[in-house]
Motif scaffolding. Structure first.
Motif, short mmCIF file in Angstrom:
data_model
loop_
_atom_site.label_atom_id
_atom_site.label_comp_id
_atom_site.label_asym_id
_atom_site.label_seq_id
_atom_site.Cartn_x
_atom_site.Cartn_y
_atom_site.Cartn_z
N TYR A 41 0.85 -1.20 0.00
CA TYR A 41 0.00 0.00 0.00
C TYR A 41 0.88 1.25 0.00
O TYR A 41 0.52 2.28 -0.59
CB TYR A 41 -0.93 0.01 1.21
CG TYR A 41 -2.00 1.07 1.12
CD1 TYR A 41 -3.12 0.88 0.31
CD2 TYR A 41 -1.88 2.27 1.80
CE1 TYR A 41 -4.09 1.86 0.19
CE2 TYR A 41 -2.85 3.25 1.69
CZ TYR A 41 -3.95 3.04 0.89
OH TYR A 41 -4.91 4.01 0.77
N LEU A 322 -5.92 -1.90 -4.69
CA LEU A 322 -5.52 -1.61 -3.31
C LEU A 322 -6.18 -0.34 -2.80
O LEU A 322 -6.70 -0.30 -1.69
CB LEU A 322 -3.99 -1.48 -3.23
CG LEU A 322 -3.19 -2.78 -3.19
CD1 LEU A 322 -1.70 -2.48 -3.37
CD2 LEU A 322 -3.42 -3.52 -1.88
N GLU A 323 -6.15 0.69 -3.61
CA GLU A 323 -6.72 1.97 -3.18
C GLU A 323 -8.24 1.88 -3.05
O GLU A 323 -8.84 2.58 -2.21
CB GLU A 323 -6.34 3.07 -4.16
CG GLU A 323 -4.87 3.42 -4.11
CD GLU A 323 -4.47 4.49 -5.11
OE1 GLU A 323 -3.72 5.40 -4.71
OE2 GLU A 323 -4.92 4.42 -6.27
#
Length: 335
Positions: A41, A322-323
């Motif tokens: 991340y 991921l975001e």
């Protein structure tokens, strides 16, 4: 050689496939042909322009923090018998004082050049992808777990429990006999957290989730909170901790750590350990932690979960996932 570069700070779309020079091993170095690359991340935060005061990263650059693969070339002073060895390694510029990388760079590539001292041999029979899932999440989970040891039947709350590190913390707590509450967002992730061993799960997209977590413990609160979410969610997790408990806050979702009222923590006798309070790592201590994590995998105490993989050229999709909080377990790029 195929690689992916960040052409400028911005959204996932600034990640672009590129042809870069094939690396050559210098003295004391090796070239590793990657099977898979780690995706953190943190990679998404740095790509957006966050952390410029702490990480020496400027576009254009190749992101990525580590790979698994095999040694295909050695430089002067390196044993030629290493060629063909399956290894893990971090990537990026090395701080000569600590032996640690100064920023996650260089890993989104078919081949990487690293010092011989950065290599971690894969145990016989180990899966390169599963082993790579321990390279960063394994040491972090072990340090967080070591910072707040738990006894059998202790209540433990783990936030961001569906992530690579969070899922390992759930497993470690269960292996210690704790009663684990896993906090995540959405039914898919909650189901995944249960599969990792959480006895109860709470959805922190729902209002009052911290009260639900407290109620599960009989109203007293969790003795230990492992906070991988950070920000406002981390602050809410603090509300679910028992008086005299211990909170280890290591996550920085959205770029901020947990919002903790430290005066209230002192009043309630709650110990708060932040990411920077964990033991400072050297390259050698990091490799020992990885080896320890791999040993736990071999014993069956923990099982790193690779939840999704993306082809190297689809790195932008990995970042977007991921975001968008659409991932479970570990995310990897495959070559």
């Amino acid at each position: 050689m195929r690689a992916v570069r960040v052409r400028e700070f911005g959204g996932p779309e600034v990640l672009e496939p590129a042809e870069t020079p094939t690396p050559v091993a210098g003295p004391g170095e090796v070239v590793v042909e990657a099977v898979a690359g780690d995706v953190l991340y943190l990679d998404t935060l740095l790509r957006s322009g966050w952390g410029a005061d702490h990480f020496p990263v400027r576009p254009p650059y190749v992101p990525g923090s580590g790979v698994s693969g095999r040694v295909v070339e050695v430089g002067d002073g390196v044993d030629a018998d290493l060629v063909g060895t399956s290894v893990l390694t971090e990537t990026g510029e090395i701080n000569p004082e600590t032996g640690r990388t100064v920023a996650p760079t260089g890993g989104y590539a078919e081949r990487v050049t690293v010092p011989e001292t950065s290599l971690i041999p894969l145990p016989e029979g180990a899966s390169p992808r599963e082993a790579l899932a321990t390279l960063h999440d394994g040491p972090l989970a072990l340090m967080v777990s070591d910072a707040a040891p738990v006894e059998p039947d202790t209540w433990v709350l783990v936030t961001a429990a569906a992530g690579g590190g969070g899922s390992l913390l759930v497993q470690l707590a269960r292996a210690a006999g704790a009663r684990v509450i896993g906090a995540a967002r959405g039914q898919r992730k909650l189901d995944f957290v249960r599969e990792q061993g959480a006895e109860f799960v709470v959805d922190y997209s729902e209002p009052g989730w911290q009260e639900r977590a407290r109620q599960i413990t009989g109203g007293r609160g969790a003795a230990v909170v492992h906070d991988g979410a950070g920000g406002e969610l981390g602050g809410r997790a603090f509300e679910a901790i028992a008086d005299g408990g211990h909170m280890v806050s290591y996550g920085s979702g959205g770029g901020t750590f947990a919002e903790i009222d430290h005066a209230e923590a002192r009043r309630r006798g709650v110990r708060v350990t932040g990411l920077l309070d964990l033991p400072a790592e050297t390259g050698e201590s990091r490799r020992r932690l990885v080896a320890r994590a791999l040993e736990l995998v071999a014993k069956g105490w923990i099982t790193p979960v690779v939840g999704q993989t993306f082809a190297l050229e689809r790195a932008s999709e990995a970042h977007a996932a991921l975001e968008g909080r659409a991932t479970v377990g570990k995310t990897l790029l495959v070559m």
